[in-house]
Write a protein that holds these residues in place. Structure first.
Motif, mmCIF file in Angstrom:
data_model
loop_
_atom_site.group_PDB
_atom_site.id
_atom_site.type_symbol
_atom_site.label_atom_id
_atom_site.label_comp_id
_atom_site.label_asym_id
_atom_site.label_seq_id
_atom_site.Cartn_x
_atom_site.Cartn_y
_atom_site.Cartn_z
ATOM 1 N N GLU A 160 45.757 50.474 -5.166
ATOM 2 C CA GLU A 160 44.518 50.281 -5.927
ATOM 3 C C GLU A 160 44.682 50.664 -7.398
ATOM 4 O OE1 GLU A 160 44.243 54.234 -3.621
ATOM 5 O OE2 GLU A 160 44.890 52.162 -3.263
ATOM 6 N N TYR A 161 45.682 51.520 -7.684
ATOM 7 C CA TYR A 161 45.925 51.905 -9.083
ATOM 8 C C TYR A 161 46.443 50.728 -9.911
ATOM 9 C CZ TYR A 161 45.080 56.898 -9.765
ATOM 10 O OH TYR A 161 44.481 58.116 -9.965
ATOM 11 N N ARG A 162 47.006 49.720 -9.241
ATOM 12 C CA ARG A 162 47.533 48.548 -9.948
ATOM 13 C C ARG A 162 46.426 47.777 -10.670
ATOM 14 N NH1 ARG A 162 53.029 48.575 -10.916
ATOM 15 N NH2 ARG A 162 54.257 48.249 -9.047
ATOM 16 N N GLN A 163 45.188 47.967 -10.239
ATOM 17 C CA GLN A 163 44.064 47.246 -10.855
ATOM 18 C C GLN A 163 43.599 47.882 -12.162
ATOM 19 O OE1 GLN A 163 43.150 44.329 -9.407
ATOM 20 N NE2 GLN A 163 44.858 44.854 -8.035
ATOM 21 N N LEU A 164 44.104 49.048 -12.484
ATOM 22 C CA LEU A 164 43.584 49.776 -13.638
ATOM 23 C C LEU A 164 43.936 49.129 -14.971
ATOM 24 C CD1 LEU A 164 44.135 53.501 -12.548
ATOM 25 C CD2 LEU A 164 42.079 52.108 -12.373
ATOM 26 N N PHE A 165 44.838 48.130 -14.960
ATOM 27 C CA PHE A 165 45.127 47.415 -16.205
ATOM 28 C C PHE A 165 43.875 46.734 -16.750
ATOM 29 C CE2 PHE A 165 45.499 44.067 -13.077
ATOM 30 C CZ PHE A 165 44.963 42.951 -13.721
ATOM 31 N N LYS A 168 41.852 48.051 -19.998
ATOM 32 C CA LYS A 168 42.174 47.604 -21.357
ATOM 33 C C LYS A 168 41.613 46.214 -21.646
ATOM 34 C CE LYS A 168 44.187 50.653 -23.882
ATOM 35 N NZ LYS A 168 43.440 51.158 -25.046
ATOM 36 N N GLN A 169 41.512 45.398 -20.623
ATOM 37 C CA GLN A 169 40.941 44.061 -20.816
ATOM 38 C C GLN A 169 39.441 44.137 -21.095
ATOM 39 O OE1 GLN A 169 42.025 41.974 -17.215
ATOM 40 N NE2 GLN A 169 44.000 41.327 -18.047
ATOM 41 N N LEU A 170 38.755 45.026 -20.375
ATOM 42 C CA LEU A 170 37.299 45.114 -20.502
ATOM 43 C C LEU A 170 36.868 45.996 -21.674
ATOM 44 C CD1 LEU A 170 36.497 45.552 -16.697
ATOM 45 C CD2 LEU A 170 36.108 43.501 -18.078
ATOM 46 N N TYR A 171 37.641 47.052 -21.949
ATOM 47 C CA TYR A 171 37.256 48.002 -23.001
ATOM 48 C C TYR A 171 38.462 48.281 -23.910
ATOM 49 C CZ TYR A 171 33.443 48.734 -19.692
ATOM 50 O OH TYR A 171 32.391 48.545 -18.832
ATOM 51 N N PRO A 172 38.893 47.285 -24.659
ATOM 52 C CA PRO A 172 40.130 47.431 -25.452
ATOM 53 C C PRO A 172 40.057 48.500 -26.537
ATOM 54 C CG PRO A 172 38.957 45.421 -26.057
ATOM 55 C CD PRO A 172 38.279 45.955 -24.840
ATOM 56 N N GLN A 173 38.841 48.858 -26.992
ATOM 57 C CA GLN A 173 38.710 49.814 -28.091
ATOM 58 C C GLN A 173 38.641 51.263 -27.623
ATOM 59 O OE1 GLN A 173 39.077 48.543 -31.086
ATOM 60 N NE2 GLN A 173 39.156 46.544 -30.068
ATOM 61 N N LEU A 197 48.979 50.338 -21.934
ATOM 62 C CA LEU A 197 48.693 51.308 -22.990
ATOM 63 C C LEU A 197 49.158 50.762 -24.337
ATOM 64 C CD1 LEU A 197 49.623 54.716 -21.288
ATOM 65 C CD2 LEU A 197 47.450 53.482 -21.294
ATOM 66 N N ASN A 198 48.360 51.009 -25.362
ATOM 67 C CA ASN A 198 48.615 50.471 -26.693
ATOM 68 C C ASN A 198 49.384 51.493 -27.534
ATOM 69 O OD1 ASN A 198 48.544 48.994 -29.061
ATOM 70 N ND2 ASN A 198 46.458 49.645 -29.581
ATOM 71 N N ASP A 199 50.695 51.258 -27.681
ATOM 72 C CA ASP A 199 51.556 52.126 -28.489
ATOM 73 C C ASP A 199 51.241 53.601 -28.238
ATOM 74 O OD1 ASP A 199 53.484 52.821 -30.344
ATOM 75 O OD2 ASP A 199 52.095 52.741 -32.044
ATOM 76 N N PRO A 200 51.350 54.046 -26.983
ATOM 77 C CA PRO A 200 50.925 55.424 -26.673
ATOM 78 C C PRO A 200 51.881 56.475 -27.205
ATOM 79 C CG PRO A 200 52.018 54.465 -24.783
ATOM 80 C CD PRO A 200 51.935 53.370 -25.821
ATOM 81 N N THR A 201 51.325 57.626 -27.540
ATOM 82 C CA THR A 201 52.137 58.804 -27.795
ATOM 83 C C THR A 201 52.450 59.430 -26.440
ATOM 84 O OG1 THR A 201 50.941 59.171 -29.861
ATOM 85 C CG2 THR A 201 52.284 60.979 -29.034
ATOM 86 N N VAL A 202 53.723 59.650 -26.177
ATOM 87 C CA VAL A 202 54.136 60.196 -24.880
ATOM 88 C C VAL A 202 54.508 61.667 -25.062
ATOM 89 C CG1 VAL A 202 55.744 60.008 -22.946
ATOM 90 C CG2 VAL A 202 54.967 57.936 -24.141
ATOM 91 N N TYR A 203 53.835 62.527 -24.316
ATOM 92 C CA TYR A 203 54.107 63.965 -24.362
ATOM 93 C C TYR A 203 54.764 64.378 -23.048
ATOM 94 C CZ TYR A 203 51.107 64.239 -28.463
ATOM 95 O OH TYR A 203 50.560 64.073 -29.706
ATOM 96 N N ILE A 204 55.954 64.907 -23.133
ATOM 97 C CA ILE A 204 56.660 65.364 -21.936
ATOM 98 C C ILE A 204 56.903 66.854 -22.079
ATOM 99 C CG2 ILE A 204 58.661 65.066 -20.445
ATOM 100 C CD1 ILE A 204 59.029 62.288 -21.677
ATOM 101 N N SER A 205 56.067 67.637 -21.433
ATOM 102 C CA SER A 205 56.295 69.075 -21.428
ATOM 103 C C SER A 205 57.480 69.367 -20.516
ATOM 104 C CB SER A 205 55.061 69.811 -20.907
ATOM 105 O OG SER A 205 53.976 69.634 -21.784
#
Length: 738
Positions: A160-165, A168-173, A197-205
């Motif tokens: 079901e997580y595959r649908q979360l894309f 971004k389609q519905l609320y791009p801002q 994700l739009n050019d995300p900043t990736v934080y890896i602790s």
């Protein structure tokens, strides 16, 4: 955000009671406030939730949190509400009427954080509601918790997580913050791609949980007696909560029954129990009604209990990533905790049998590789942290000084010549084979496959007969951990040379490895205590504070850690605060908790000090900024009131707050009046001229405080209702109780 935005540290202390951010929390919060997409990989207990909860309180609109775990979302909401933050959840446990009521509150802007399951997000009815919410109140952020569930390469894939894309389609801002505790490079890439994700900043602790002590103990013929002794060792001066993991339901029931017979409060948890039984047992554990839960791996996801002091795997974990997750349920409060595996080859045979029951050969192959990795971890004489962190692609230079291998190291030997032989063999086999095949070639095996491949004609064939197969495998694992070899992780564990391999082949470096014959003897436990040891008086006080915490939690029907964490109680026991000012300095004490619990805890501490001839402060709690339960009650003060307070305390006038928050000035003054009534320290002289205060107070004394209209008729039309409200709140606060 406006330039007048309060300092993030001030907001952190105000809402959550912490004086400073941890890891990369501050930077992450700043990115979210700038409407940037963010991917956060942060270990359990690292403070992932705060990365979206704090921005939610500092921005207009509602933050939507997608979580697959009903228990976790409920715990999060309870904890937020206890901090005075308006949050709610919508899931299958609610009735239709409850859902409608909560949706109404959301559309009225009363709720700052909403938790939902991914299945609900794209139902037609919720889709319509989300549109309404977006138009009326606004959506500030989408937070996707347990984001590894989006990837088939993750350890807990959820289709079901595959649908979360679609978000971004519905609320791009609207920005997305995706969070998870564990993700390899492949999973991280998959998360970014799947969620668009739009050019995300990736934080890896760092994946390094420094407060956890790791050990592996050879399972004896009487494993229950080993387990019982280990539990009794943990439950010394401060009886702590623990989780025991077993492979089968049968072991769960046997262990929990035996512990109960031996006077240790324990309950089982597995899929063979009814939903009601599992829920009841879990609740009792979370609320400290029992100390130990004995469970299969079905237990733990979504459990937000921070004060688990030990996790023991009575049977072998499924794989290294699962072990990191399961052991990571210990010490989420950053206090010292212990993680133990009882390792026996009988468990290995059981897991191999279960792998053989899988229908898909590909799944069997991957499962077998994962089993080999956890066996390597259990047998390895190398720093436990180095092995774990290497799995996640993080380099770690031992010793960690908080695992059995570092505290009780085995002898170090120079195996440079053997390493050269091994690497040469990998090279001459064209880097196309796994560890066992290379070992067979080195030891001159007569297996048919070696002759079919012509590997009996290699110059490395039979040059390693002097070493056993176990010794060669030990060397291979050591070189992998040290970066001289790499092993593919796609189900076919192929050995390949690295850039560092040449250093050994050309004799630029020597290879020194810890050498052990076999894991035959129990490893002595020398746990390193990472939190400050309490003296006898502090231990006694902490016991009393835990009892008080439990009583308050039971009264409110919440888990004890919602009131205060163990680390907060530990600070109280050590520092013994007896005034509001001192109590507010305890980590975890924010504005809400200072009002809600300050007086009762400081009174308990004061009494303890008096009873034990310890120093008693001459300054009482009531001499600090006083909280009087008149007018607005504590429960009436919501996160929106506290946000107004935070801006006011940072020097903004009511009109400035109105502009900053984009709300009416009358609403701001209403907040301030209620804050005054609830006892928050507000200087009325900065809001209303002293002479006008005098006139209003005289009017109140004459006509009474109940009718604003009557007061205004008495003062005259040059006085407005807003200033009358403020002065009346202060007047009522100062009036003596009848």
């Amino acid at each position: 955000m406006p330039n007048q935005e309060p300092a993030l540290e001030s907001a952190l202390k105000h809402f959550f009671g912490h004086d400073q951010f941890r890891f990369e929390q501050r930077s992450i919060v700043e990115q979210v406030l700038k409407n940037k997409d963010v991917l956060v990989i942060m270990p359990t207990g690292g403070g992932k939730s705060l990365c979206y909860q704090l921005p939610a309180l500092l921005r207009p609109g509602t933050t939507i949190v997608i979580s697959p775990l009903i228990a976790l979302m409920q715990d999060q909401v309870v904890a937020l509400k206890d901090n005075g933050i308006e949050a709610t959840f919508l899931n299958s446990t609610l009735s239709f009427e409850e859902v409608r009521s909560r949706q109404k509150d959301l559309l009225m802007g009363k709720i700052k954080i909403l938790y939902i399951a991914p299945e609900r997000l794209f139902t037609s009815s919720f889709h319509d509601f989300l549109k309404q919410l977006s138009q009326k109140v606004g959506i500030s952020t989408f937070a996707i918790d347990e984001a590894h569930c989006v990837s088939e390469w993750g350890h807990d894939f959820r289709p079901e997580y595959r649908q979360l894309f679609q978000i971004k389609q519905l609320y791009p801002q609207i920005p997305i913050i995706a969070l998870t505790a564990t993700a390899t490079q492949r999973v991280r890439t998959d998360i970014v791609q799947q969620l668009r994700l739009n050019d995300p900043t990736v934080y890896i602790s760092s994946f390094n949980r420094q407060n956890l002590y790791y050990e592996v103990i050879q399972k004896s013929r009487k494993p229950y007696q080993q387990l019982l002794a280990k539990i009794q060792q943990h439950q010394g001066k401060e009886k702590g909560a623990g989780i025991i993991y077993c492979l089968s339901r049968k072991h769960v029931d046997e262990v929990s029954n035996n512990l109960t017979k031996d006077g240790i409060s324990a309950l089982p948890y597995h899929a063979g129990l009814t939903n009601t039984q599992r829920e009841n047992n879990q609740t009792k554990f979370i609320r400290d009604d029992v100390q130990i839960i004995v469970a299969t791996v079905a237990f733990g996801m979504g459990i937000n209990k921070p004060d688990v002091r030990f996790v023991i795997h009575y049977d072998l974990p499924r794989n290294l990533e699962s072990y990191y997750q399961e052991s990571g349920r210990a010490g989420r409060d950053s206090e010292a905790a212990s993680c133990t595996i009882l390792f026996g080859w009988g468990d290995v045979h059981t897991v191999r049998y279960l792998i053989g029951q899988k229908a898909d050969p590909g799944e069997q192959r991957i499962a077998q590789q994962q089993l080999n990795q956890i066996i390597s971890y259990a047998e390895s004489p190398i720093c436990r942290r180095q092995v774990q962190l290497n799995y996640f692609g993080e380099q770690f230079i031992p010793p960690c000084n908080n695992c059995d291998n570092c505290l009780s190291p085995v002898p170090i030997e120079d195996w440079t010549i053997e390493a050269q032989k091994f690497l040469s063999c990998v090279y001459r086999c064209d880097q196309r084979f796994g560890m066992n095949h290379i070992v067979d070639v080195l030891r001159g095996s007569n297996k048919k496959r070696i002759f079919e491949l012509g590997h009996d004609r290699l110059t490395t064939y039979s040059i390693g007969k002097e070493r056993t197969a176990d010794e060669w495998r030990m060397l291979c694992r050591a070189m992998i951990y040290q970066g001289y070899l790499e092993e593919t992780t796609d189900g076919y564990p192929i050995l390949r040379l690295t850039r560092k391999s040449n250093q050994i082949l050309k004799k630029f470096v020597s290879v020194k490895i810890p050498v052990t014959q076999k894991i035959a003897q129990p490893i002595a436990s020398k746990e390193k205590v990472t939190s400050t040891e309490l003296n006898e008086e502090s231990v006694s006080l902490m016991r009393q504070l835990k009892t008080l915490r439990k009583e308050l939690a039971d009264q409110q029907n919440v888990p004890p850690y919602v009131v205060f964490s163990d680390s907060s109680l530990r600070q109280m026991a050590q520092l013994r605060p007896q005034t509001a000012d001192d109590f507010s300095k305890i980590s975890g004490v924010g504005s809400r908790k200072l009002i809600q619990y300050g007086k009762i805890f400081t009174q308990a501490i004061r009494k303890f000090c008096s009873d034990h001839n310890l120093e008693v402060s001459t300054e009482s709690f009531s001499k600090e900024p006083t909280v009087v339960d008149k007018g607005s009650s504590k429960s009436d003060i919501s996160s929106t009131h506290l946000k107004t307070l935070d801006l006011y305390q940072n020097g903004l006038s009511p009109s400035d707050i109105s502009l900053t928050r984009n709300i009416r000035l009358s609403t701001v003054n209403g907040h301030i009046a209620e804050l005054i009534s609830a006892g928050y320290p507000i200087d009325i002289n900065k809001l209303v001229d002293r002479e006008r205060q005098t006139v209003i107070k005289q009017a109140i004394a004459k006509v009474g405080p109940h009718s604003l209209r009557n007061i205004r008729e008495e003062t005259g039309e040059t006085y407005d209702y807003q200033e009358i409200k403020l002065v009346r709140a202060k007047w009522e606060l100062e009036m003596p109780s009848e």
